[in-house]
Design a protein around this motif. Structure first.
Motif, PDB file in Angstrom:
ATOM      1  N   PRO A  99       0.823  -1.208   0.000  1.00 30.40           N
ATOM      2  CA  PRO A  99       0.000   0.000   0.000  1.00 30.40           C
ATOM      3  C   PRO A  99       0.863   1.267   0.000  1.00 30.40           C
ATOM      4  N   HIS A 143       1.418   3.947   1.750  1.00 34.39           N
ATOM      5  CA  HIS A 143       2.239   4.455   2.856  1.00 34.39           C
ATOM      6  C   HIS A 143       3.384   3.504   3.206  1.00 34.39           C
ATOM      7  N   GLN A 179      -4.521  -1.850  -5.524  1.00 31.71           N
ATOM      8  CA  GLN A 179      -3.961  -1.149  -4.366  1.00 31.71           C
ATOM      9  C   GLN A 179      -4.516   0.262  -4.273  1.00 31.71           C
ATOM     10  N   LEU A 239      -7.884   0.400  -2.892  1.00 34.40           N
ATOM     11  CA  LEU A 239      -8.002   0.102  -1.457  1.00 34.40           C
ATOM     12  C   LEU A 239      -7.619   1.316  -0.613  1.00 34.40           C
ATOM     13  N   GLN A 297      -7.367   4.707   1.263  1.00 32.36           N
ATOM     14  CA  GLN A 297      -8.439   5.500   1.859  1.00 32.36           C
ATOM     15  C   GLN A 297      -8.038   6.943   2.093  1.00 32.36           C
ATOM     16  N   ASP A 298      -6.807   7.260   1.789  1.00 31.02           N
ATOM     17  CA  ASP A 298      -6.312   8.609   2.015  1.00 31.02           C
ATOM     18  C   ASP A 298      -7.160   9.625   1.244  1.00 31.02           C
ATOM     19  N   ARG A 313     -21.563  -6.879 -13.720  1.00 28.35           N
ATOM     20  CA  ARG A 313     -21.712  -7.724 -12.542  1.00 28.35           C
ATOM     21  C   ARG A 313     -21.174  -9.132 -12.807  1.00 28.35           C
ATOM     22  N   GLU A 372     -17.973 -10.896 -10.762  1.00 30.02           N
ATOM     23  CA  GLU A 372     -18.027 -12.207 -10.114  1.00 30.02           C
ATOM     24  C   GLU A 372     -16.937 -13.124 -10.676  1.00 30.02           C
ATOM     25  N   LYS A 429     -13.499 -12.187  -9.292  1.00 32.97           N
ATOM     26  CA  LYS A 429     -13.278 -12.676  -7.920  1.00 32.97           C
ATOM     27  C   LYS A 429     -12.829 -14.122  -7.940  1.00 32.97           C
TER      28      LYS A 429
END
Lengths: 201, 201, 201, 201
Positions: free
Chosen positions: D23, D25, D107, D110, D112-113, D163, D167, D170
């Motif tokens: 990630p 950071h 990444q 994901l 959130q900053d 959709r 699936e 994943k």
DNA sequence: CATGAATGAGAATTCATTCAT
DNA sequence: TATGAATGAATTCTCATTCAT
């Protein structure tokens, strides 16, 4: 506090000062950078961590000493006894002239920290090996009694002079070079004459 | 973990254990109380601070050793040479039997912290003085050559035997009492006979 | 900021607040203790390190939720379909009522740090297992068609309801319980009737 | 390590490598420049700051993918269903062929900053819009049932295929293109036929 | 373009010591 | 006696960013 140029050197000087006066853990990196007049980050820019700095200093100390000693050592002297005596005298004088280095090395050798112990041991042994290789280079072996094993003779001689030097060091730690070095010279000379009688033809 | 009674003792035992294995600053008071199974506060209830605990242990160590030694030392022995030899043997055996105490004392003597250095030095000198006073009490001085200064004779004798013991200690640190003590005894006996020849009438 | 009593709780509350709003590494222990109004040391008195605090919070979150859910879950309900539906509804309501816990758990599940990943996985699986054991306890199996393998039936049923719930969660994250829960109830009911037709005698 | 030419590219490659594995950071600018074999300053010469580098990479990633996809996409295909299917297949294949880009994008999504969240959202929406504009360009609308609102028809179709693709993603994250792509193709074909029946005249 | 020295705020963690109970 | 909660200064180390050369 120091000149602008080469702040790395300022750190090294400051670290030598602190580490020669106090054991490893008592010296904080803060102390070092404050005294060196540099920022906190710079220490870790130049040295991975405190331990690396310490070991680098140790290397530097021996390098300085050996450079000093072997620049002056007369390798045209083919008599092992005299050459080794010269080496001891030069090294002892050097250590007495560089009190900080000398004290620093003592501190390092008192340190019990596992990592530091390991690093300094390997480095110490390495420096010794290099030095001894030079000292035993081109020695006139013709003078030695052929009935004695040469390696054994070397060993006993070196061990004896080292021991004599150790004892002298213990007694003359805080005395000036002028007063104490002649004492050492005389003692070494005494044993050399003994060995000449014993080991020479 | 320990019996309820005398938690002070539990702290002392635990502290001895930790401090004999690691230098002063590496042992935290947390380690000590955790290992002793007592609360943090209790350590500081019984001992003013960490340093006081350390010095108290040092006192305790020597007290234990000297009590052990002087309970066994035969003061009816009027020959200084034999009595001092006995003292050395007893002390060496005692130190080898109390490994923890022995290691702890070594750790204390490696410590360079100003406060601790000062405290241990005064205490060490004091213990030595008390011991030597006992050893030199009621010695039969009639056997000594009257032409030699008695104090000088004592000094040289004591220094020699101490030195011999030091060397022996270095070489037999990790060996069992049964194997190494007889070696020391023989060496001491050798020098005693030498001194008898030299200093006795 | 908080009441004097139980500063540990103050730390936990503050930590929940911070960690539910920001990812692990963005929350500093300084933030937590400042917000909790306690000293820096106290956090590390109660929790070995930041990671331990995080995991402790995760444990606490699930404990709170499961306690809440299983106190209300009607275990006299012997129909698996209804009981599992009740469980999902209770859990979903609980998560919507405890926004902080809910957000915190989401943050933990986004975290990629190896250690945290490992710890939360084992804990998560453990909580799930305990919950499912309770849910499947004392179920009336007499209603199920004997020609179908019971474990397969269970699996398909559970997976379906979980999936339905997941989809609902994605769509109703920020909506109020009153509006969104009935939607979920209706959807679950629809599938339950489907399964009754398919799996019951 | 890299060729002299275009050190900017070396930084970008190295950054992609690091940022796709960890990630934001967790990747330090030091890591990036060390791995790229360039100096610290150069990174900040080419990119205003770390965040800008990150966003630039994100832009680059999508540009690469879209260029790849639209160079191959057959725009002479006037059937929306087929063209969109082709687009999905091409994009999925592209992502599977560029694992680093694919992981990097995951990444970023994901993260959130706040700042990064904002930047990537606008960019993501923009790229999507551009892509969808191309996809819906010059579509033969004559085949669609006139009684259905065209926009609604489009929406339902696109959502469904997206959709289905999600699936599939994943489930086939770690599988090879040869094995998993045909699965996706078949699934998409199935739904396309469904939509033809439903939405075509 | 390219370097890498230099910065300094901020991170997690340690630890001896105090004190109310 | 005995507890352990509470403190807070100090420690090592990280890291994005700047800037003179």
């Amino acid at each position: 506090m120091k000149k602008d140029k080469n702040l790395r050197h300022a750190i090294i000087l400051s670290a030598f000062k602190q580490f020669s006066a106090q054991p490893y853990h008592k010296v904080s990196t803060n102390q070092i950078v404050d005294d060196a007049g540099v920022s906190k980050g710079l220490l870790f820019h130049y040295f991975k961590d405190k331990k690396t700095l310490y070991i680098t200093l140790y290397d530097l100390a021996w390098k300085t000493i050996f450079k000093d000693v072997f620049e002056q050592l007369d390798l045209s002297q083919k008599c092992l006894f005299r050459r080794f005596r010269d080496y001891i005298i030069l090294k002892s004088r050097c250590l007495q002239n560089h009190k900080t280095l000398s004290l620093f090395i003592k501190q390092v050798h008192l340190n019990q920290d596992a990592d530091i112990l390991k690093e300094r041991s390997t480095r110490y042994l390495n420096y010794q090996e290099v030095a001894y290789r030079k000292i035993f280079e081109n020695i006139d072996t013709g003078l030695f009694r052929p009935d004695l094993n040469l390696q054994d003779t070397y060993k006993i001689f070196v061990w004896t002079l080292q021991r004599v030097t150790n004892e002298w060091e213990k007694q003359h730690t805080n005395q000036s070079v002028e007063h104490s070095l002649p004492v050492l010279e005389r003692e070494l000379e005494y044993y050399i004459q003994f060995f000449e009688k014993a080991f020479y033809l």
